[in-house]
Scaffold this motif. Structure first.
Motif, PDB file in Angstrom:
ATOM      1  N   MET A   1      47.783  30.715  38.011  1.00 18.36           N
ATOM      2  CA  MET A   1      46.787  30.980  39.063  1.00 18.36           C
ATOM      3  C   MET A   1      45.615  31.726  38.492  1.00 18.36           C
ATOM      4  O   MET A   1      45.858  32.637  37.611  1.00 18.36           O
ATOM      5  N   ARG A   2      44.410  31.393  38.600  1.00 14.51           N
ATOM      6  CA  ARG A   2      43.227  31.792  38.203  1.00 14.51           C
ATOM      7  C   ARG A   2      42.037  32.298  39.137  1.00 14.51           C
ATOM      8  O   ARG A   2      42.282  31.422  40.175  1.00 14.51           O
ATOM      9  N   SER A   3      41.506  33.228  39.086  1.00 19.78           N
ATOM     10  CA  SER A   3      40.475  33.539  39.958  1.00 19.78           C
ATOM     11  C   SER A   3      39.144  32.865  39.812  1.00 19.78           C
ATOM     12  O   SER A   3      39.263  32.287  38.601  1.00 19.78           O
ATOM     13  N   LEU A   4      38.110  32.899  40.477  1.00 21.46           N
ATOM     14  CA  LEU A   4      36.987  32.437  40.140  1.00 21.46           C
ATOM     15  C   LEU A   4      36.289  32.883  38.998  1.00 21.46           C
ATOM     16  O   LEU A   4      36.725  34.100  38.535  1.00 21.46           O
ATOM     17  N   PRO A   5      35.585  32.120  37.942  1.00 20.08           N
ATOM     18  CA  PRO A   5      34.656  33.024  36.916  1.00 20.08           C
ATOM     19  C   PRO A   5      34.018  34.176  37.229  1.00 20.08           C
ATOM     20  O   PRO A   5      33.537  34.497  38.229  1.00 20.08           O
ATOM     21  N   LEU A   6      34.175  35.080  36.472  1.00 24.59           N
ATOM     22  CA  LEU A   6      33.795  36.430  36.674  1.00 24.59           C
ATOM     23  C   LEU A   6      32.164  36.478  36.978  1.00 24.59           C
ATOM     24  O   LEU A   6      31.807  37.064  37.690  1.00 24.59           O
ATOM     25  N   THR A   7      31.492  35.455  36.339  1.00 19.89           N
ATOM     26  CA  THR A   7      30.133  35.423  36.288  1.00 19.89           C
ATOM     27  C   THR A   7      29.935  35.025  37.806  1.00 19.89           C
ATOM     28  O   THR A   7      28.927  35.446  38.230  1.00 19.89           O
ATOM     29  N   LEU A   8      30.660  34.152  38.482  1.00 23.37           N
ATOM     30  CA  LEU A   8      30.434  33.541  39.804  1.00 23.37           C
ATOM     31  C   LEU A   8      30.857  34.836  40.701  1.00 23.37           C
ATOM     32  O   LEU A   8      30.252  35.118  41.599  1.00 23.37           O
ATOM     33  N   LEU A   9      31.978  35.338  40.580  1.00 23.21           N
ATOM     34  CA  LEU A   9      32.424  36.460  41.378  1.00 23.21           C
ATOM     35  C   LEU A   9      31.540  37.527  41.469  1.00 23.21           C
ATOM     36  O   LEU A   9      31.205  38.074  42.558  1.00 23.21           O
ATOM     37  N   ALA A  10      30.822  37.752  40.499  1.00 24.36           N
ATOM     38  CA  ALA A  10      29.916  38.871  40.521  1.00 24.36           C
ATOM     39  C   ALA A  10      28.411  38.481  41.046  1.00 24.36           C
ATOM     40  O   ALA A  10      27.917  39.255  42.066  1.00 24.36           O
ATOM     41  N   THR A  11      27.997  37.307  40.909  1.00 25.89           N
ATOM     42  CA  THR A  11      26.734  37.118  41.498  1.00 25.89           C
ATOM     43  C   THR A  11      27.023  36.774  42.964  1.00 25.89           C
ATOM     44  O   THR A  11      26.103  36.998  43.763  1.00 25.89           O
ATOM     45  N   ALA A  12      28.074  36.289  43.375  1.00 22.92           N
ATOM     46  CA  ALA A  12      28.262  36.062  44.588  1.00 22.92           C
ATOM     47  C   ALA A  12      28.920  37.191  45.564  1.00 22.92           C
ATOM     48  O   ALA A  12      29.271  37.110  46.726  1.00 22.92           O
TER      49      ALA A  12
ATOM     50  N   THR B   1      50.419  45.835  40.915  1.00 20.95           N
ATOM     51  CA  THR B   1      50.456  45.724  42.316  1.00 20.95           C
ATOM     52  C   THR B   1      50.929  44.396  42.870  1.00 20.95           C
ATOM     53  O   THR B   1      51.678  44.243  43.838  1.00 20.95           O
ATOM     54  N   LEU B   2      50.273  43.166  42.212  1.00 22.11           N
ATOM     55  CA  LEU B   2      50.420  42.173  42.604  1.00 22.11           C
ATOM     56  C   LEU B   2      51.899  41.527  42.497  1.00 22.11           C
ATOM     57  O   LEU B   2      52.509  40.721  43.222  1.00 22.11           O
ATOM     58  N   SER B   3      52.607  42.413  41.673  1.00 21.52           N
ATOM     59  CA  SER B   3      53.988  42.047  41.352  1.00 21.52           C
ATOM     60  C   SER B   3      54.918  42.402  42.482  1.00 21.52           C
ATOM     61  O   SER B   3      56.065  42.013  42.640  1.00 21.52           O
ATOM     62  N   CYS B   4      54.434  43.470  43.238  1.00 20.41           N
ATOM     63  CA  CYS B   4      55.418  44.035  44.019  1.00 20.41           C
ATOM     64  C   CYS B   4      54.781  43.901  45.438  1.00 20.41           C
ATOM     65  O   CYS B   4      55.665  44.329  46.590  1.00 20.41           O
ATOM     66  N   GLU B   5      53.695  43.555  45.862  1.00 20.08           N
ATOM     67  CA  GLU B   5      52.810  43.269  47.209  1.00 20.08           C
ATOM     68  C   GLU B   5      52.346  41.946  47.431  1.00 20.08           C
ATOM     69  O   GLU B   5      51.720  41.532  46.453  1.00 20.08           O
ATOM     70  N   GLY B   6      52.243  41.612  48.382  1.00 17.22           N
ATOM     71  CA  GLY B   6      51.582  40.175  48.694  1.00 17.22           C
ATOM     72  C   GLY B   6      52.111  39.065  48.281  1.00 17.22           C
ATOM     73  O   GLY B   6      53.428  38.656  48.077  1.00 17.22           O
TER      74      GLY B   6
ATOM     75  N   GLN C   1      54.628  36.812  44.251  1.00 18.59           N
ATOM     76  CA  GLN C   1      54.926  38.172  43.335  1.00 18.59           C
ATOM     77  C   GLN C   1      55.815  37.348  42.280  1.00 18.59           C
ATOM     78  O   GLN C   1      55.533  37.984  41.047  1.00 18.59           O
ATOM     79  N   SER C   2      56.424  36.380  42.265  1.00 16.83           N
ATOM     80  CA  SER C   2      57.110  36.004  41.115  1.00 16.83           C
ATOM     81  C   SER C   2      56.167  35.417  40.023  1.00 16.83           C
ATOM     82  O   SER C   2      56.359  35.751  38.736  1.00 16.83           O
ATOM     83  N   TYR C   3      54.908  34.880  40.394  1.00 16.53           N
ATOM     84  CA  TYR C   3      53.962  34.352  39.448  1.00 16.53           C
ATOM     85  C   TYR C   3      53.468  35.759  38.885  1.00 16.53           C
ATOM     86  O   TYR C   3      53.428  35.856  37.526  1.00 16.53           O
TER      87      TYR C   3
ATOM     88  N   ARG D   1      54.768  38.725  38.593  1.00 15.81           N
ATOM     89  CA  ARG D   1      55.677  39.362  37.698  1.00 15.81           C
ATOM     90  C   ARG D   1      55.687  38.641  36.117  1.00 15.81           C
ATOM     91  O   ARG D   1      55.793  39.494  35.327  1.00 15.81           O
ATOM     92  N   THR D   2      55.684  37.504  36.291  1.00 14.29           N
ATOM     93  CA  THR D   2      55.739  36.874  34.926  1.00 14.29           C
ATOM     94  C   THR D   2      54.371  37.255  34.021  1.00 14.29           C
ATOM     95  O   THR D   2      54.316  37.771  32.758  1.00 14.29           O
ATOM     96  N   GLU D   3      53.250  37.373  34.896  1.00 14.53           N
ATOM     97  CA  GLU D   3      52.038  37.647  34.218  1.00 14.53           C
ATOM     98  C   GLU D   3      52.137  39.205  33.805  1.00 14.53           C
ATOM     99  O   GLU D   3      51.448  39.602  32.604  1.00 14.53           O
ATOM    100  N   PHE D   4      52.682  39.967  34.597  1.00 17.09           N
ATOM    101  CA  PHE D   4      52.932  41.294  34.277  1.00 17.09           C
ATOM    102  C   PHE D   4      53.912  41.878  32.875  1.00 17.09           C
ATOM    103  O   PHE D   4      53.309  42.434  32.112  1.00 17.09           O
ATOM    104  N   ALA D   5      54.674  41.014  32.994  1.00 17.20           N
ATOM    105  CA  ALA D   5      55.846  40.973  32.027  1.00 17.20           C
ATOM    106  C   ALA D   5      54.993  40.571  30.764  1.00 17.20           C
ATOM    107  O   ALA D   5      55.291  41.348  29.582  1.00 17.20           O
TER     108      ALA D   5
END
Length: 404
Positions: A1-12, A143-148, A151-153, A155-159
């Protein structure tokens, strides 16, 4: 899972959640963290590393509204491209391209990826290192490992984040990035870092935060692993024959170039014959038959694999073409099928300046179209008899210019 590019998140204006975050029970959060240590995802994290970086770790509830809103966020392709590929970014990209060209040539020799393509990713993801994101990965991913959701995804990224810290490649204070955990000059997720990042500058660490050579080489390595083909273009804009209804279209539905020639497609710029610079290509119509059309090949697919969005891949492709000087026109030959095109970052700032002049308390003209700016836009749209949707577009900008 990826968020939108930071450059777009900031401008939007989406870098910060606009709704109140939920309350998190800290005792339950701590219990969740403690229970993670014995799970399979954390087997390669030592007890000492786990304790060092989780003791006293606080949850960040503000990531949860962003997680919940992300799938529903949509943006017209003409707005998306107007923000991500504008004259400012092209100018910044050309300056960075010249500065780092010797390193980029060395990267090309090792990984077979053209410098301009790496520059396109760098520019879209972090505006050539100017916007790396400021959220501590440990807080966000814990936070995302324990809420919302998912969580499985997470948790892997947190590890995997803990494994990065354990290796010593990047210190904890440098592990900041997007709300979803992407970090560095070209915004790798921790799992991507572990599988793909390289130590190109030879200092013994894979550092995609402070080492531009490491970041750019790691990006080239990612594209190579995704199937990038040396000396093959990503694609190009084409002109469709009048009244043409494609029998096949879409990035995945590739055909040999002879097929597209037989269909009467020509280059959009000048109408010349299609070059044979791709083994096969799919017809991409991001806004339908009446908008710009593109033939895209395997290298476009590698860009798509970086962040699964065709608009995203098109932004990188367009920026890469402009950065190395192949073309000076920022827009495409065929206009988008809209009477209200999107705004560049400079135009967003101009719009905000005009809103401030009309007495709207939106803060500063920073080019970030957040909640206050959208409220002001709605008010002006209502006053002018336009559809009140809070969208920053050329029609509103033109109307406000005329009323100065």
């Amino acid at each position: 899972m990826r968020s939108l590019p930071l450059t777009l998140l900031a401008t939007a204006g989406l870098a910060q959640a606009q709704e109140a975050p939920p309350q998190i029970n800290e005792a339950a959060f701590r219990t969740c963290l403690a229970n993670l240590q014995g799970t399979p995802a954390f087997r390669q994290v030592s007890a000492a590393t786990f304790a060092r970086y989780t003791n006293g770790l606080q949850p960040d509830a503000t990531v949860l509204p962003l997680l919940n809103r992300q799938p529903e966020f949509t943006m017209p392709v003409w707005d998306y491209l107007a923000v991500l590929v504008d004259q400012e970014r092209v100018a910044d990209g050309r300056a960075a391209y010249q500065k780092w060209l010797p390193t980029l040539r060395q990267i090309q020799q090792r990984y077979g990826v053209e410098p301009a393509m790496v520059m396109g990713v760098w520019g879209v993801e972090s505006n050539f290192g100017q916007n790396l994101g400021g959220r501590p990965l440990l807080n966000s991913l814990a936070t995302l490992s324990c809420e919302g959701r998912r969580q499985s995804y997470f948790r892997t990224e947190f590890a995997n984040t803990l494994r990065i810290l354990q290796s010593g490649d990047v210190p904890a204070e440098k592990l900041t990035g997007s709300w979803a955990g992407a970090f560095g000059q070209t915004q790798f997720m921790p799992s991507t870092f572990l599988s793909t990042a390289v130590d190109f500058d030879g200092d013994g660490r894979r550092d995609i935060v402070d080492s531009v050579p490491d970041a750019l080489a790691s990006t080239a390595n990612f594209l190579r692993k995704a199937g990038y083909r040396s000396n093959e273009t990503w694609g190009y804009e084409v002109r469709l024959p009048a009244g043409y209804t494609p029998a096949v279209s879409g990035r995945r539905n590739k055909r040999g170039m002879d097929y597209w020639v037989s269909q009467g497609l020509r280059l959009a710029d000048g109408g010349g014959a299609l070059p044979r610079t791709m083994a096969s290509a799919g017809l991409l119509l991001p806004a339908g038959r009446n908008g710009p059309a593109f033939l895209v090949g395997k290298n476009f697919d590698t860009l798509y694999s970086y962040n699964a969005s065709e608009n995203y891949a098109l932004a990188i492709a367009q920026l890469s073409t402009l950065v190395d000087g192949q073309r000076n026109r920022v827009g495409f030959i065929q206009a988008w099928p809209t009477d209200d095109p999107g705004l560049s970052r400079a135009e967003n700032r101009e719009l905000q300046t005009l809103l401030l002049a009309r007495g709207h308390a939106i803060g500063t003209a920073d080019g970030m179209i957040g909640a206050k700016t959208r409220d002001a836009i709605r008010a002006e749209q209502t006053r002018l008899g336009m559809t009140s949707n809070g969208r920053a577009g050329q029609r509103l900008l033109t109307a406000l210019r005329q009323q100065r």
